[in-house]
Scaffold this motif. Structure first.
Motif, PDB file in Angstrom:
ATOM      1  N   VAL A 182       1.787  -6.754  -7.821  1.00 47.96           N
ATOM      2  CA  VAL A 182       2.191  -5.353  -7.954  1.00 47.96           C
ATOM      3  C   VAL A 182       3.402  -5.301  -8.876  1.00 47.96           C
ATOM      4  O   VAL A 182       4.470  -5.831  -8.557  1.00 47.96           O
ATOM      5  CB  VAL A 182       2.548  -4.734  -6.591  1.00 47.96           C
ATOM      6  CG1 VAL A 182       3.020  -3.295  -6.764  1.00 47.96           C
ATOM      7  CG2 VAL A 182       1.362  -4.800  -5.636  1.00 47.96           C
ATOM      8  N   GLY A 183       3.246  -4.652 -10.042  1.00 48.98           N
ATOM      9  CA  GLY A 183       4.369  -4.567 -10.962  1.00 48.98           C
ATOM     10  C   GLY A 183       4.863  -5.945 -11.349  1.00 48.98           C
ATOM     11  O   GLY A 183       4.088  -6.870 -11.586  1.00 48.98           O
ATOM     12  N   TYR A 211       0.782  -1.840  -2.532  1.00 42.67           N
ATOM     13  CA  TYR A 211      -0.435  -2.043  -3.319  1.00 42.67           C
ATOM     14  C   TYR A 211      -1.202  -0.729  -3.465  1.00 42.67           C
ATOM     15  O   TYR A 211      -1.672  -0.383  -4.559  1.00 42.67           O
ATOM     16  CB  TYR A 211      -1.324  -3.095  -2.661  1.00 42.67           C
ATOM     17  CG  TYR A 211      -2.684  -3.212  -3.323  1.00 42.67           C
ATOM     18  CD1 TYR A 211      -2.823  -3.878  -4.537  1.00 42.67           C
ATOM     19  CD2 TYR A 211      -3.816  -2.623  -2.755  1.00 42.67           C
ATOM     20  CE1 TYR A 211      -4.064  -3.971  -5.157  1.00 42.67           C
ATOM     21  CE2 TYR A 211      -5.056  -2.728  -3.378  1.00 42.67           C
ATOM     22  CZ  TYR A 211      -5.174  -3.388  -4.574  1.00 42.67           C
ATOM     23  OH  TYR A 211      -6.388  -3.468  -5.192  1.00 42.67           O
ATOM     24  N   MET A 260       0.206   1.465  -6.102  1.00 40.37           N
ATOM     25  CA  MET A 260      -0.107   1.029  -7.464  1.00 40.37           C
ATOM     26  C   MET A 260      -1.501   1.500  -7.868  1.00 40.37           C
ATOM     27  O   MET A 260      -1.711   2.003  -8.981  1.00 40.37           O
ATOM     28  CB  MET A 260      -0.006  -0.493  -7.562  1.00 40.37           C
ATOM     29  CG  MET A 260      -0.282  -1.032  -8.972  1.00 40.37           C
ATOM     30  SD  MET A 260      -0.314  -2.827  -9.088  1.00 40.37           S
ATOM     31  CE  MET A 260      -1.876  -3.201  -8.271  1.00 40.37           C
ATOM     32  N   LEU A 293       3.146   4.277  -7.801  1.00 40.13           N
ATOM     33  CA  LEU A 293       4.202   3.271  -7.760  1.00 40.13           C
ATOM     34  C   LEU A 293       5.396   3.726  -8.582  1.00 40.13           C
ATOM     35  O   LEU A 293       5.254   4.259  -9.683  1.00 40.13           O
ATOM     36  CB  LEU A 293       3.662   1.939  -8.302  1.00 40.13           C
ATOM     37  CG  LEU A 293       4.582   0.718  -8.167  1.00 40.13           C
ATOM     38  CD1 LEU A 293       4.742   0.331  -6.699  1.00 40.13           C
ATOM     39  CD2 LEU A 293       4.014  -0.455  -8.969  1.00 40.13           C
ATOM     40  N   TYR A 301      10.929  -1.649  -6.516  1.00 43.94           N
ATOM     41  CA  TYR A 301       9.662  -0.920  -6.465  1.00 43.94           C
ATOM     42  C   TYR A 301       9.559  -0.165  -5.145  1.00 43.94           C
ATOM     43  O   TYR A 301       9.889  -0.689  -4.078  1.00 43.94           O
ATOM     44  CB  TYR A 301       8.476  -1.874  -6.588  1.00 43.94           C
ATOM     45  CG  TYR A 301       8.238  -2.354  -7.997  1.00 43.94           C
ATOM     46  CD1 TYR A 301       7.716  -1.495  -8.970  1.00 43.94           C
ATOM     47  CD2 TYR A 301       8.538  -3.657  -8.361  1.00 43.94           C
ATOM     48  CE1 TYR A 301       7.510  -1.933 -10.258  1.00 43.94           C
ATOM     49  CE2 TYR A 301       8.327  -4.104  -9.653  1.00 43.94           C
ATOM     50  CZ  TYR A 301       7.811  -3.234 -10.604  1.00 43.94           C
ATOM     51  OH  TYR A 301       7.605  -3.662 -11.896  1.00 43.94           O
ATOM     52  N   CYS A 357       5.671  -0.046 -14.005  1.00 46.88           N
ATOM     53  CA  CYS A 357       4.874   0.301 -12.818  1.00 46.88           C
ATOM     54  C   CYS A 357       3.369   0.262 -13.062  1.00 46.88           C
ATOM     55  O   CYS A 357       2.600  -0.062 -12.144  1.00 46.88           O
ATOM     56  CB  CYS A 357       5.265   1.697 -12.319  1.00 46.88           C
ATOM     57  SG  CYS A 357       6.965   1.812 -11.717  1.00 46.88           S
ATOM     58  N   GLN A 358       2.932   0.612 -14.276  1.00 41.40           N
ATOM     59  CA  GLN A 358       1.495   0.710 -14.552  1.00 41.40           C
ATOM     60  C   GLN A 358       1.024  -0.209 -15.677  1.00 41.40           C
ATOM     61  O   GLN A 358      -0.170  -0.256 -15.984  1.00 41.40           O
ATOM     62  CB  GLN A 358       1.130   2.159 -14.906  1.00 41.40           C
ATOM     63  CG  GLN A 358       1.528   3.183 -13.856  1.00 41.40           C
ATOM     64  CD  GLN A 358       0.856   2.962 -12.511  1.00 41.40           C
ATOM     65  OE1 GLN A 358      -0.252   2.428 -12.453  1.00 41.40           O
ATOM     66  NE2 GLN A 358       1.522   3.356 -11.425  1.00 41.40           N
TER      67      GLN A 358
END
Length: 453
Positions: free
Chosen positions: A286-287, A299, A302, A307, A314, A380-381
């Motif tokens: 995640v990230g 999770y 995300m 997120l 985060y 984040c993405q």
């Protein structure tokens, strides 16, 4: 080869918990009045729809961990607890006086320092003092950082009764040689005990913090730590790269030399091994530096595109407003940042004079706000786009700076959209640096940031 990329891109760079990063804040145009204005604007815009986040810094620790770069005060004198709590509650009241409406708490996090330095009774006084003048969002999340050696059943039960459902425990590494070097001696049995206690009480998210790249740490040490961690299966993991920043004031990073640290290539191998072992039991990346089971909210956020990243790291949901209470805490109104006094005595002095204990900050301009969004998207993405709303004048220069990373297949660019490849995810800080126009305009003359790899 990975080693060639590590050697090529392992440079000093920000971790991007904010943009602009703290060394590039324009303190000349900042004032407490401007900060308060951005905060009241943000509350008016987002309190009803998003709520706010609250971070409370609890700085006391009984012993110094030499890997730690956090603001802390080392003491075994627990009479410091009550005066500090009263100061934090006074600061909270000063913020409440600025608002026309009750704040709606979406997130509350206790960090430090060592939050579990404080007695359960004093933590109860703190949280009840915060909550009596606030409303709770429908899906609020309260969390705290616990030290495995001093987090008791009473701590866990008291905070659970107050609404806490997430806890993270600092593990770092289970090898005794590494633990001695970082002055953090805690057996696996201590971590297992508090993890089991938290789950038995009803906590729905138990996290562990692990660090690679520590002094004297080897591949075998990381493997041992990850295998023991897998046996407890925490809901989420922070798997951090050790940030070696011994030049920072008040830093406890001593007791070992630079030569005692793994090389950048060794660090990357430690990370890749840890990532492989975690994936085998269902952990999803995640990230940057974070892993979670599919059942964990981090999770899920995300996957849903929710997120977020701020000074707490985060988070599973976005709030436009984050208020930081306590010594050295940083607040974020989206339009401005403000940091509290770093010294406890200065923090107390400001409050005694009925002033918010803010000593520096930054008011974001239009360019800052656009670039901030790009960096948040990347962190984040792992992608961002420069459409009409997110275009800024230096985009052509940014694309030039990204050419070499595109050539190395760390990212792809098409239709005004940048996507970070899986190969490029470990280098996301480097990619963000290409967008960081303040860093590009004025390269630092002295060390400011940890290494990116």
């Amino acid at each position: 080869m990975l080693s060639n990329l590590v050697n090529k891109y392992n440079i000093s760079g920000p971790r991007y918990t904010s943009y602009p990063t703290v060394p590039y804040w324009n303190e000349n145009t900042f004032s407490s009045k401007k900060w308060e204005a951005t905060l009241t604007q943000s509350i008016a815009e987002s309190n009803a729809s998003e709520g706010i986040s609250l971070y409370i810094h609890l700085p006391f620790c009984e012993s110094l961990c030499t890997f730690c770069g956090c603001n802390k005060r080392i003491t075994k004198q627990h009479h410091v607890e009550s005066p500090y709590i009263q100061a934090v509650l006074k600061e909270w009241q000063m913020y409440l006086d600025l608002f026309d409406e009750k704040p709606i708490l979406k997130e509350l996090h206790l960090g430090g320092g060592t939050p579990t330095f404080f007695s359960p009774e004093n933590l109860k006084s703190l949280i009840e003092g915060i909550l009596k003048d606030a409303e709770l969002a429908k899906n609020y999340e309260f969390s705290f950082e616990g030290h495995p050696n001093n987090t008791t059943r009473e701590h866990l039960q008291m905070l659970y009764n107050l609404g806490f459902r997430r806890v993270s425990f600092g593990v770092q590494d289970y090898n005794e040689t590494v633990q001695k070097a970082i002055h953090r001696i805690q057996p696996f049995e201590h971590v297992k005990k508090v993890t089991d206690l938290a789950r038995n009480i009803g906590y729905t998210s138990v996290g562990h913090d692990i660090i690679f790249g520590l002094p004297f740490q080897t591949i075998a040490h990381v493997e041992e730590t990850i295998l023991k961690t897998k046996s407890l299966l925490p809901d989420r993991l922070a798997f951090y790269s050790y940030a070696h920043v011994p030049w920072m004031k008040g830093n406890g990073q001593r007791g070992f030399n630079d030569a005692d640290l793994p090389s950048p290539e060794q660090k990357r191998k430690q990370y890749e091994l840890g990532k492989k072992l975690l994936a085998e039991v269902g952990y999803m990346e995640v990230g940057m530096d974070h892993f979670a089971l599919k059942t964990d909210s981090l999770y899920q956020s995300m996957i849903s595109g929710q997120l977020h990243r701020n000074f707490m790291g985060y988070t599973a949901s976005k709030t436009q407003t984050m208020i930081g209470l306590g010594v050295s805490a940083i607040s974020d109104s989206w339009y401005g940042f403000a940091q509290n006094e770093k010294d406890i005595e200065d923090y107390y002095q400001a409050l005694n004079e009925n002033k918010l204990p803010v000593y520096r900050g930054h008011i974001l301009n239009d360019e800052d706000l656009i670039i901030r969004k790009h960096i948040l998207n990347l962190m984040c993405q792992f992608e961002t786009s420069w459409n009409s709303n997110l275009y800024f004048n230096e985009i052509p220069e940014v694309l030039i700076r990204l050419k070499e990373m595109e050539k190395d297949k760390l990212l792809s660019i098409s239709n005004k959209t940048l996507r970070v490849t899986q190969k490029g995810q470990p280098f996301v800080r480097n990619i963000c640096m290409a967008f960081d126009v303040l860093l590009q305009r004025k390269q630092p003359n002295a060390p400011l940031f940890s290494m990116t790899i």
